[in-house]
Design an enzyme around this catalytic site. Structure first.
Site, PDB file in Angstrom:
ATOM      1  N   ASP A  97       2.609   5.614  -7.615  1.00 27.30           N
ATOM      2  CA  ASP A  97       2.675   5.916  -9.047  1.00 27.30           C
ATOM      3  C   ASP A  97       2.039   4.726  -9.748  1.00 27.30           C
ATOM      4  OD1 ASP A  97       3.454   6.557 -11.658  1.00 27.30           O
ATOM      5  OD2 ASP A  97       5.454   7.209 -11.041  1.00 27.30           O
ATOM      6  N   ASP A 198       0.436   7.818 -14.446  1.00 23.51           N
ATOM      7  CA  ASP A 198       1.372   7.819 -15.568  1.00 23.51           C
ATOM      8  C   ASP A 198       0.657   8.042 -16.900  1.00 23.51           C
ATOM      9  OD1 ASP A 198       4.220   7.139 -16.346  1.00 23.51           O
ATOM     10  OD2 ASP A 198       3.159   5.641 -17.546  1.00 23.51           O
ATOM     11  N   GLU A 252       0.251  12.724 -15.144  1.00 17.11           N
ATOM     12  CA  GLU A 252       1.315  13.066 -16.084  1.00 17.11           C
ATOM     13  C   GLU A 252       0.642  13.239 -17.437  1.00 17.11           C
ATOM     14  OE1 GLU A 252       5.461  11.469 -18.065  1.00 17.11           O
ATOM     15  OE2 GLU A 252       3.787  10.128 -17.726  1.00 17.11           O
ATOM     16  N   HIS A 326      12.337  11.653 -13.056  1.00 17.55           N
ATOM     17  CA  HIS A 326      13.128  10.492 -13.474  1.00 17.55           C
ATOM     18  C   HIS A 326      13.249  10.359 -14.992  1.00 17.55           C
ATOM     19  CE1 HIS A 326       9.000   9.353 -13.870  1.00 17.55           C
ATOM     20  NE2 HIS A 326       9.359   8.304 -14.595  1.00 17.55           N
ATOM     21  N   ASP A 327      12.585  11.228 -15.749  1.00 14.64           N
ATOM     22  CA  ASP A 327      12.667  11.179 -17.211  1.00 14.64           C
ATOM     23  C   ASP A 327      13.478  12.334 -17.779  1.00 14.64           C
ATOM     24  OD1 ASP A 327      10.917   8.971 -17.329  1.00 14.64           O
ATOM     25  OD2 ASP A 327       9.151  10.263 -17.426  1.00 14.64           O
TER      26      ASP A 327
HETATM   27  C1  GLC Z   1       5.951   7.994 -18.269  1.00 19.24           C
HETATM   28  C2  GLC Z   1       7.023   7.660 -17.271  1.00 19.24           C
HETATM   29  C3  GLC Z   1       8.182   7.070 -18.013  1.00 19.24           C
HETATM   30  C4  GLC Z   1       7.707   5.816 -18.718  1.00 19.24           C
HETATM   31  C5  GLC Z   1       6.498   6.095 -19.610  1.00 19.24           C
HETATM   32  C6  GLC Z   1       5.818   4.830 -20.023  1.00 19.24           C
HETATM   33  O1  GLC Z   1       6.345   8.988 -19.147  1.00 19.24           O
HETATM   34  O2  GLC Z   1       7.359   8.790 -16.515  1.00 19.24           O
HETATM   35  O3  GLC Z   1       9.260   6.798 -17.175  1.00 19.24           O
HETATM   36  O4  GLC Z   1       8.730   5.304 -19.513  1.00 19.24           O
HETATM   37  O5  GLC Z   1       5.526   6.858 -18.933  1.00 19.24           O
HETATM   38  O6  GLC Z   1       5.136   4.234 -18.962  1.00 19.24           O
END
Ligand code: GLC
Ligand code: CA
Length: 557
Positions: A97, A198, A252, A326-327
């Site tokens: 990641d 990310d 993402e 995880h979010d």
């Molecule tokens: C993404 C991650 C999250 C993080 C954010 C900033 O959304 O999944 O956990 O806080 O990016 O990097």
């Protein structure tokens, strides 16, 4: 050629909460290695490991201070190499990641940029002069407050779309891009099998940095989401790095439409392999506010997911399938029933998702039906987003009870409590004091119990994964929703060559009689049950009495 990531099921590991081996209360790389046989038993083909690079851990590793090393809290590079080797021995791929929209302000580049304003690193970030003693514009941070942080004693600000300790990188700078590609190549050369990227569709910002006239809570978003040079950057990254390997990339991506997803993932565009679209995870937001609850309507959820199935699949893109990460809150607490029907509903959710077209992702603990922890006090929470939100809303006079209700449902910490391995102290996660409290229900819900009981959520997931391995219809078959009316049942078919599978699921705890009206389905006369979450489901598929959360896969002929 079939791509490996189309047939694989990916398991997401949040290392901090996975398994601690040295008693410091924080999960580590050796802990992942220790549990590889468990993951092999489950049958997953790849692990996505959230960031383990050196980091001040303000955002649990999403604030990277060195891209080419391992944070001491997790172990070291030798252990990482060992993990790669041991995973590969078991035919399990490793997806790293990486966060390239921003770095931690502890990163060497940022420190140099501050120390020596003439250094080339200054332009690696987005520094702007303020306007009339104010921020350069009115964009807000995703974690609350302004998206700009002032450099003390100057009229300069730097952009941070997340926490002030996460400074956005300037992708306009070619040297910066080169550094990023070299870094990704370094990991690929080591043998990793791909990347989860990310917040990757935020990397191209509108270079005018305009004010946002709209007074939305996400002010500025339209100027940096899917920005002007995004396709160019993706294509360049693909050419410079990923085209050279048999890798998987999953971006993402927030605020996207099926059309944008197709453009990003269509093979001939040579950008990304898959994206995570979040649209279905807003089904319980009231008026777009994550922290104000609205009961989920099956019609909404099914409609959004079907739209993505239809549009993306028909147009040569590829979906990633997930209920949680995880979010997000725990899937069973959010979309199922985490009381009386916890196991039944967890299995139902697994079936519905894994039978869709795309690559399924399992978030650690989902395979044993872990729930939200229902923490009582704000002190039990650790997440930077949650804490900021709490402070902000208290300040604006919202009653604490209401804020806590939102947090209990939606906090990212719901997914971040330690994995419950057994019924011993701390659920067997650590011999020390866990970095975050373990959920109170670890004595009943844990891996050991799941492995003992042949009827557990774990074995249901294992079967779903096995089915995918053995039946191409799951990977390649066409998806079709056969009923968009029902308020409680999601029924769809998959078709491949002359095979047809029917998946019928009751999303609620009330029993329901369900009659199939679809012509194509009614042309078939014989059925065989492939999998059900009840032992005694009937082969009669035209009129089905579905018990609470009952979910059945039929093969029709
Ligand atoms: C993404 C991650 C999250 C993080 C954010 C900033 O959304 O999944 O956990 O806080 O990016 O990097
Ligand atoms: Ca540890």
């Amino acid at each position: 050629m079939g791509k490996w990531w189309k047939k694989a099921v990916v398991y997401q590991i949040y290392p901090k909460s996975f398994k601690d081996t040295n008693g410091d209360g924080i999960g580590d790389i050796l802990g992942i290695i220790e549990k590889l046989d468990y993951l092999k038993e489950l049958g997953v083909g790849a692990l996505w490991i959230t960031p383990i690079y050196p980091s001040p851990q303000k955002d649990n590793g999403y604030d990277i201070s060195d891209y080419q090393d391992i944070d001491k809290i997790f172990g070291d590079m030798d252990e990482f190499d060992k993990l790669l080797e041991e995973a590969h021995k078991r035919d399990i791929k490793i997806i790293m990641d990486v966060v390239v929209n921003h770095t931690s302000t502890d990163h060497r580049w940022f420190k140099e940029a501050i120390r020596d304003p003439k250094s080339k690193y200054k332009d690696y970030y987005i520094f702007k002069k303020g306007k009339d003693n104010n921020e350069p514009n009115n964009w807000v941070s995703m974690f609350g407050g302004s998206a700009w942080e002032n450099l003390p004693g100057s009229d300069e600000y730097y952009l941070h779309l997340f926490d002030p300790s996460q400074a956005d990188l300037n992708w306009e700078n070619g040297d910066l891009r080169r550094e990023i590609y070299d870094m990704a190549s370094y990991w690929m050369e080591k043998g990793v099998d791909g990347f989860r990227l990310d917040v990757i569709n935020l990397i191209s910002k509108d270079q005018e940095f305009p004010m946002d006239e709209e007074d939305a809570p996400t002010r500025g978003k339209k100027f940096y989401v899917n920005g002007p040079r995004i396709h160019e950057f993706f294509k360049e990254m693909n050419k410079e790095v990923f085209s050279k390997y048999d890798s998987a990339t999953v971006g993402e991506t927030m605020s996207i439409t099926p059309q944008i997803a197709i453009d990003y993932t269509k093979p001939e565009n040579k950008e990304l392999d898959m994206v995570f679209a979040m649209n279905h995870l807003k089904a319980d937001y009231l008026n777009g506010d994550k922290w104000t609850y609205k009961p989920i309507e099956l019609k909404d959820l099914r409609g959004i997911m079907t739209l993505w199935q239809d549009e993306v699949n028909k147009n040569g893109g590829w979906n990633s399938l997930f209920w949680s990460n995880h979010d997000q809150p725990r899937a069973v607490s959010r979309f199922g029933n985490d009381n009386e029907y916890r196991e039944k509903s967890a299995k139902m959710l697994g079936t519905v998702l894994h039978m869709l077209r795309g690559t399924p992702y399992i978030y650690q603990g989902e395979e044993i039906g872990m729930t939200n922890p229902d923490f009582e006090k704000i002190e039990d929470y650790n997440d930077i987003e949650t804490i900021n939100l709490y402070k902000e809303r208290i300040k604006s006079g919202i009653p604490e009870e209401k804020i806590m209700d939102g947090i209990r449902r939606q906090s990212r910490d719901n997914a971040r409590t330690p994995i419950q391995w057994d019924s011993s102290e701390n659920g067997g996660f650590t011999k020390g004091k866990p970095w975050m409290n373990i959920s109170k229900n670890y004595k009943e819900i844990n891996v050991e119990e799941n492995l003992k009981n042949k009827d557990s959520v774990f074995y249901h997931y294992k079967k779903l994964i096995e089915l995918r391995r053995n039946h191409d219809i799951i990977t390649y078959g066409e998806y079709r929703l056969i009923d968009d009316e029902s308020n409680n049942v999601w029924a769809y078919i998959r078709k491949y060559k002359d095979e047809m599978w029917l998946v019928v699921s009751n999303f609620f705890k009330e029993e329901v009689s369900y009659t199939i009206k679809d012509k194509e389905v009614l042309e078939r006369h014989k059925s065989k049950i492939i999998l059900s979450n009840y032992e005694d489901s009937k082969e009669e598929f035209r009129n089905i009495k579905l018990r609470p959360y009952e979910s059945i896969i039929y093969s029709l002929s």
